[in-house]
Design an enzyme around this catalytic site. Structure first.
Site: not given
Ligand code: PGA
Length: 241
Positions: A9, A11, A87, A89, A157, A163, A203
């Site tokens: 991904n 992003k 996701h 985000e 996730e 991250g 991560s």
């Protein structure tokens, strides 16, 4: 029976210069599925290089007056075979709800795309002992009826692991993945649930990939930061087989 999937991904990262990295990944000998989800602008340009591509989001409708949005059909037209929906985000930055995520997954299926539905608890939810409750609610609300192994992948996730360089313990990952598998079996039947791939994301790095892939009910990974450079992504793919 489940073939591992390592999905990158990107992003909001990458450019056409990233084509060199895609070529490097395509040249690897591997025994797992690999997918790269670059920004929309790169899908057409990077397609046909030997690595299947996916989008990072799609609109629920096929076309219309939705400035700035991209439909699942457009992703397909550009060469994508999959799309990430829900996701964290997107859920945070754009207020996406489980119902919207489910509608996006349906749009993906309408266009013939594999839907990678993301779910995961926040740190506060985990600290409050609510992880499985949250995962259960997200799974029920974000995965539409009619899920099959050919069109659904679920990515677990944990929001606090994305991250951050932090990952859950192996026991925590196994607990959540087992719960997801059992919940899918209750809803879609054992055969379907046994075929649906469950990815861990958050991560994943060259240094922890092999340990994570060895865990029960982990069928691959959704990789963010470490999917941007071949030097990081290639060893993760190698760890998957
Ligand atoms: P990360 O991101 O690998 O950089 O933690 C994973 C993701 O958000 O899909």
């Amino acid at each position: 029976m489940r073939r591992r999937l390592v999905a990158g991904n990107w992003k909001m990262n990458g450019s056409m210069a990233s084509a060199a990295m895609v070529d490097e990944i395509a040249a690897l000998s591997r025994d797992c599925d690999v997918l790269i989800c670059p920004p929309f602008t790169l899908i057409a340009g990077l397609s046909g290089r030997g690595i299947p591509l996916g989008g990072q989001d799609c609109h629920t409708e096929a076309q219309g007056a939705h400035t700035g949005d991209i439909s699942a059909e457009m992703l397909r037209d550009a060469g994508a075979v999959a799309v990430i929906v829900g996701h964290s985000e997107r859920r945070t930055d754009h207020g996406e709800t489980d119902a919207l995520v489910a509608a996006k997954a349906l749009a993906a299926w309408r266009a013939g795309l594999l839907a990678i539905v993301c779910i995961g608890e926040t740190e506060a939810e985990r600290d409050a002992g609510r992880t499985l409750e949250v995962i259960g609610t997200q799974l029920a609300g974000s995965v539409p009826d009619g899920a099959t192994p050919a069109r659904l992948v679920v990515a677990y996730e944990p929001v606090w692991a994305i991250g951050t360089g932090r990952t859950p313990t192996s026991d925590q990952i196994v607990e959540v993945h087992g719960f997801i598998r059992r919940t899918l079996a209750e809803r879609f039947g054992k055969d379907a649930a046994e075929g649906i791939r469950l990815l861990y994301g958050g991560s994943v790095k060259p240094g922890n990939a092999a340990e994570i892939f060895a865990l029960a009910d982990v069928d691959g990974a959704l990789v963010g930061g470490a999917s941007l450079a071949a030097a990081d992504f290639a060893p993760i793919i190698a760890a998957a087989g």
